[in-house]
Design an enzyme around this catalytic site. Structure first.
Site, PDB file in Angstrom:
ATOM      1  N   GLY A 175       0.817  -1.200   0.000  1.00 36.63           N
ATOM      2  CA  GLY A 175       0.000   0.000   0.000  1.00 36.63           C
ATOM      3  C   GLY A 175       0.856   1.257   0.000  1.00 36.63           C
ATOM      4  O   GLY A 175       2.061   1.208   0.259  1.00 36.63           O
ATOM      5  N   CYS A 176       0.207   2.379  -0.317  1.00 29.87           N
ATOM      6  CA  CYS A 176       0.936   3.644  -0.451  1.00 29.87           C
ATOM      7  C   CYS A 176       1.466   4.123   0.889  1.00 29.87           C
ATOM      8  O   CYS A 176       2.650   4.446   1.031  1.00 29.87           O
ATOM      9  CB  CYS A 176       0.024   4.693  -1.075  1.00 29.87           C
ATOM     10  SG  CYS A 176      -1.607   4.820  -0.320  1.00 29.87           S
ATOM     11  N   TYR A 177       0.599   4.163   1.895  1.00 30.64           N
ATOM     12  CA  TYR A 177       1.053   4.593   3.222  1.00 30.64           C
ATOM     13  C   TYR A 177       2.133   3.659   3.760  1.00 30.64           C
ATOM     14  O   TYR A 177       3.082   4.078   4.404  1.00 30.64           O
ATOM     15  CB  TYR A 177      -0.118   4.564   4.212  1.00 30.64           C
ATOM     16  CG  TYR A 177      -1.096   5.701   4.127  1.00 30.64           C
ATOM     17  CD1 TYR A 177      -0.682   7.020   4.247  1.00 30.64           C
ATOM     18  CD2 TYR A 177      -2.461   5.448   3.983  1.00 30.64           C
ATOM     19  CE1 TYR A 177      -1.609   8.063   4.212  1.00 30.64           C
ATOM     20  CE2 TYR A 177      -3.382   6.488   3.953  1.00 30.64           C
ATOM     21  CZ  TYR A 177      -2.951   7.787   4.067  1.00 30.64           C
ATOM     22  OH  TYR A 177      -3.866   8.817   4.042  1.00 30.64           O
TER      23      TYR A 177
END
Lengths: 350, 350, 350, 350
Positions: free
Chosen positions: A150-152
């Site tokens: 995921g991005c985070y």
């Protein structure tokens, strides 16, 4: 030259990926799956794309069909679909790089607790590799099922991993305060992402319950000697901008740790990485410096007064946080140079 | 492989050009001139750039020195400097592509009236070619001094040129209402471009006196049979966004002109152009669709009620409106494929 | 003290009106109608509102019920509903100020051609007054049905009316190029008003067919001696900001007209108006200067070269363009000081 | 009716204050001091202001002159000036409300360590009261020198004070991650606050060294039984929006503390406060909900997994974070109703 399929191509991550695959010297986009827009051209939905990739005809998002004709397929789908569809037969035919969450968590119970959905079958999960190239390059090379992070999580893990691995920070009490542009919420209609509701405002959301938390904890736990668990406090915020993630991470330094040992830990981990940009201490990362780039920038400050280190990470949520990282995974698994089709430089001001 | 110099590299157009030249297969950036930052690395000023172009050492912005060592030099300088510095000796050594205004206007008196500065010497002006590739490709190929058009002008001229050339619109009464992102104002400090002053607002500026007016009039005049003069009303507006220009052009259709003849005129002019994107009538251009692209998108609507055609053009002011067009000129003059290092597709959402 | 109802209170215009009515010394908000949120408190939907107005309980949007209990009711409803619901009985009980379009156009055929809906009955239309106070103050004072003008139209009409009334400009060939913030599109979910789709971009829309066109033409026609028709070219654009409208109007000056006669015309029309801000010629209007204000700012430039005047108007689309103007109408019809509860000053930077 | 002076009236806080004072029923603005613009009208610099406050003539920013003629003066000046200018003679003539930092810190050594400037004389400091009305209302009532708190500090202190006062959280390990709109940086020219540099980006700044830190620590220390010191980690971030501050505060709950005791602590502290908006747990504060309001909104979540409470505060940095709070202080010290001229409701979308 190998053939590539993208399932869920009209979402923000999917269309960024289409743009990148079209510029890749060894890949050819041959399957463009879109549940909602089958039968139209990609540029009808996304007029920023010109020929040739804009002219691709959208097909139904059928993973089986894509697998039959493509060497690699990317999945950009809501949680749960990949878990229920993938099988060993598909993996025999094609390499799958899943931009969703279904194969990221090793522990099925953790997935089910945070996602409130049935986890993927254990047999498949065992074949999956967590696709954070800087940490798992060798495993990715030999995998057929790559769970793109995921991005985070990418930004958070890259920021803290070297410090935990070298034992420089206390594993307890880690806080990650994250800020994301609105494209992170995807392209679905929502009142909260209407212009007048998101513009000129900032808010926290998903406090204490955001699904990227267990993913961060898993990989940071692996960083520790013995793989002991790590619990983090993760709080995302919505920022009125299109792209970009900034993670501000707080951790207590162990006794005796100083700036030299911290610098050495990052140098040791990332000294040869093309897509990690270590910032000088006088100039912490800003999201505008990584827009359009596959870089994750990292900077840090030691606060002698509090005994803490504050580590700030920044990346483009649609590039290193999604499509760029997926392409980086593809390069590794397909034997291309890792930076083929990827830029370390960003574009500014944009 | 040829060597390239950029004078004024730390401005917004200059640094966009540096990014593009660094990705060009046949060019190598060897001279990076910056009046204010000589002695530092480019990435110290612009941290979005990674190696290799980020590592370039900035030198003083000396045109003579650059000319002696480069096959092509780009000038991104305030009005008046190039006019006072260039000479035939420099043009013998190198090809000059000037992103400024000093060599765009054929008529010295017109330049001096609008710019309140001394025009370039006639001998040099005669050697200069107006670098709008879609209109002057053959002349550019044989030139050593190329005057890269302004951002507003590129969008305005490309929008209206085919209609004037084919005599489909009245040359009198043309109005161009233009909208630009803030990067068009450059990187100089100014109260009007401070965030809180430009954000969440729109304004007109330079009404009746903007310097891009005579440039538009010159090229539209050339479009007419016999080159008779064209007078346009040009009004720019500042829009709270980083990049992008939209020009909304109003003209009266001549009697008997209909949608087919208009479509044919554009097809005739741009049917083979890679960097012109004709929009279907149901979907006019938006600046978000050309960000990062070298395209100029054009769409139009005929209003039967008023007898007018409204032509809307859109481009990225730092790409097709500046650095991208400069690179396109370089490709033409240096004999590369015209789209080398240039993308017709944009990036979205960014 | 009189009682006020608002039907459609949770939309952007409705909630702005609620905020203003709550601060009005002579009005009390007693009916808050919301089709979608009946049964909840207004602050549940709009947490920016505190007590007391935030605590109002939302009721169904029933015009009959509201009329029975209120001295004045405001309607903020989609086109067609007011036309089909209002009747003489309602107007006997209450004064209606309609923020929608159903009673703005005198000519039923014009309404039906532009709106593709059945026009309001002639008997009702004859009772309606066009609620642009600066033009129709006396008629409004004696009316029971006030058609509050559209946001674009208020700005356009106020900009050009004095010039047409005094015969200073040619009535042919008028072009109005308008720019609006996104709140003008209302609060309905739409892909075009999602943050990532509207942010950092500008586009034209409704070219040649926008419904505010006939409203502008009607009132500008009334301005002419003899009320002869005026045809205008009206083109709206969407700007990435929350609030504000800017109209850039182009007209040809009649022979012999100069700056003095123009200044005199505006002084004559607006010299005593509290909510018209005439700008000095060196400083045209900007939308940031009217945010939160009930002012419409107007500035102009004469272009001797083209024989045109360019008039620029600016207002806050939710105040002078909607709720503020509606309150101004209420003040007039209810006999309050016209500026009660209205501010000529704006708020900046906001 | 009392007379009011504002020194530094053209900055963002100063002009917001001018707007508010002009709408206050008991105050009259009689002295408008501006170092840079003396001799001009306020509306020449700030065209959003209409008559009457727009017509005020700017004078030099002379505190002595202002004190001689005004009942209350507000100072909006850079750090150090008020400390060097104020004296007992001035305080005999007028009440001073200082929006700067010079009189906020009790401990001169702390001021000098963080500000690198000479602290104000002890005799004056002893007369100063920290102007956070919700905490120091009675002292303010009897003071002649009120130190208006900083924007970040107001939000941080109000968020955490009740929990420390009731002993519900551990005083060690508090982290405050703050986000601010760009107006917080003031109106001075700076490359970092140019539109293209601040727009579409987020960054941390002043990490470990921001001057609001000791102010937060001072007031939170006072909250503790015995006034023992509190050390906080404070990290501000710049957000691409005009106005608004959000503080995300992290603290460990003491054993046995639950949601009821937390809710009771806030109710006890703020149950009767008009300008504190406690949010339901399902809906944390957003800065858009407090724009234009003098409210500070507070919400919180207990994370059972980590044993922490996350408290989120939001306010408008130019209202409750500056001018609104200053007016609230004026109301208290001058004996007006505390909410005179102040709105608890905000304006949205703006």
């Amino acid at each position: 030259m190998f053939s590539v399929g993208i399932i869920g191509i009209t979402g923000y991550a999917g269309v960024q990926l289409a743009h990148m695959v079209a510029r890749h010297h060894h890949a050819r986009l041959t399957y463009a799956g879109s549940h909602s827009h089958a039968g139209r051209k990609l540029k009808d939905i996304h007029p920023h794309l010109a020929s040739p990739e804009g002219d691709i005809l959208l097909q139904d998002d059928d993973i089986q069909t894509a697998a039959a004709s493509c060497d690699v397929i990317f999945l950009a789908l809501p949680a749960g679909i990949a878990a229920g569809t993938l099988n060993e037969d598909i993996l025999k035919k094609t390499v799958v790089i899943d931009l969703g969450a279904d194969f990221r968590l090793r522990d099925r119970a953790v997935y089910e607790a945070w996602y409130k959905k049935l986890a993927a079958p254990s047999a498949l999960l065992e074949k999956a590799v967590y696709g954070l190239v800087e940490l798992h390059r060798d495993e990715i090379r030999n995998s057929r099922l790559i769970a793109n992070p995921g991005c985070y999580t990418t930004c958070s893990i890259l920021s803290l991993h070297p410090l935990l691995k070298q034992g420089l920070i206390e594993p307890e009490g880690i806080i990650i305060d994250a800020k994301s542009g609105v494209s992170g919420a995807g392209r679905e209609l929502s009142i909260d992402t209407q212009f007048c509701e998101a513009n000129e405002s900032v808010k926290a959301y998903g406090v204490a319950v955001h699904r990227h938390t267990p993913e961060i904890e898993q990989e940071l736990g692996f960083a520790r000697q013995g793989g002991q668990p790590v619990i983090v406090q993760f709080t995302p915020h919505l920022i009125p901008m299109d792209r970009g993630i900034l993670t501000t991470c707080y951790a207590s330094l162990k006794a005796g740790v100083n700036a030299s040992s911290v610098a050495a830990a990052y140098e040791d981990a990332y000294g040869k990485e093309k897509f990690i940009g270590m910032r000088p201490s006088s100039s912490l990362p800003q999201t505008r410096w990584v827009k359009g780039s596959n870089r994750c920038d990292i900077g840090w400050v030691i606060d002698e007064r509090t005994g803490r280190i504050i580590v700030v990470g920044a990346l483009d949520n649609l590039v290193k946080g999604a499509a760029g990282q997926a392409l980086q995974n593809m390069n590794v698994v397909m034997g291309c140079d890792e930076d083929t089709g990827l830029s370390a430089s960003g574009i500014f001001p944009i």
